[in-house]
Design a protein around this motif. Sequence first.
Motif, short mmCIF file in Angstrom:
data_model
loop_
_atom_site.label_atom_id
_atom_site.label_comp_id
_atom_site.label_asym_id
_atom_site.label_seq_id
_atom_site.Cartn_x
_atom_site.Cartn_y
_atom_site.Cartn_z
N LEU A 47 35.02 36.26 37.24
CA LEU A 47 36.29 36.95 36.95
C LEU A 47 36.67 37.90 38.08
O LEU A 47 37.84 37.97 38.47
CB LEU A 47 36.19 37.72 35.63
N GLN A 50 37.98 35.94 40.76
CA GLN A 50 39.01 35.01 40.29
C GLN A 50 38.66 33.59 40.73
O GLN A 50 39.50 32.83 41.21
CB GLN A 50 40.39 35.43 40.78
N SER A 112 40.05 29.56 31.36
CA SER A 112 40.05 30.63 32.35
C SER A 112 40.05 30.04 33.77
O SER A 112 40.84 30.45 34.62
CB SER A 112 38.83 31.52 32.14
N PHE A 116 43.08 30.38 36.62
CA PHE A 116 42.94 30.90 37.99
C PHE A 116 43.33 29.85 39.01
O PHE A 116 43.98 30.16 40.02
CB PHE A 116 41.51 31.40 38.25
N ALA A 121 46.69 34.28 36.73
CA ALA A 121 45.49 35.12 36.64
C ALA A 121 45.36 35.86 35.32
O ALA A 121 44.25 36.00 34.80
CB ALA A 121 45.46 36.11 37.81
N PHE A 125 41.98 36.02 33.18
CA PHE A 125 41.26 37.24 32.82
C PHE A 125 41.13 37.39 31.31
O PHE A 125 40.08 37.81 30.81
CB PHE A 125 41.96 38.49 33.40
#
Length: 168
Positions: A47, A50, A112, A116, A121, A125
């Motif tokens: 995370l 990213q 997720s 990304f 984003a 996140f």
Amino acid sequence: MTKISASTRQNLNKQGFHNLDESAFDNIEWSLRFTPGVSVVLIAIGLSLQSAFLLGAMALLAFIGAMFPKAMPIDLVYNYGVRHLFQAPPLPPSPKPRQFSYLISGFFLTGSAASFYLGIAWIGFFLGGLVLIAGGVLVTTLWCLGSWYYNLFFHTRHEAPSKSKGSN
């Protein structure tokens, strides 16, 4: 050897580890934190960077854990390496509630990673953060949200083994 608390025992029962005897519960409590602990660290790194690749790799590991109860790769690292450093018992195969949790995590981490990759984003996140929070709770308390959902959806109940003498 320390005795585990009643709430920890209940949390492990709900993950499907209800067939462990008193001694096994006392010896394996900390070992069961290894896989989610490593996962939380790797997801946090994914995370922060990213990284669609790292989050996608974590999703793949989660799906492997969901499909193969004896072959979760992080469990294998623990069983064939790390545990020997601490003379700890091996991890048992993942029970169905824990496998279900891996499945949910795999889907969220796939979302997720895709977010990304696609440049969205905030969704990356959000989805990854949910897995990170749930994993953090699992590491600290051994309460598993995915196992809770499994028990809710499939109406399973796992009672602690009887504490009477002579029973396992």
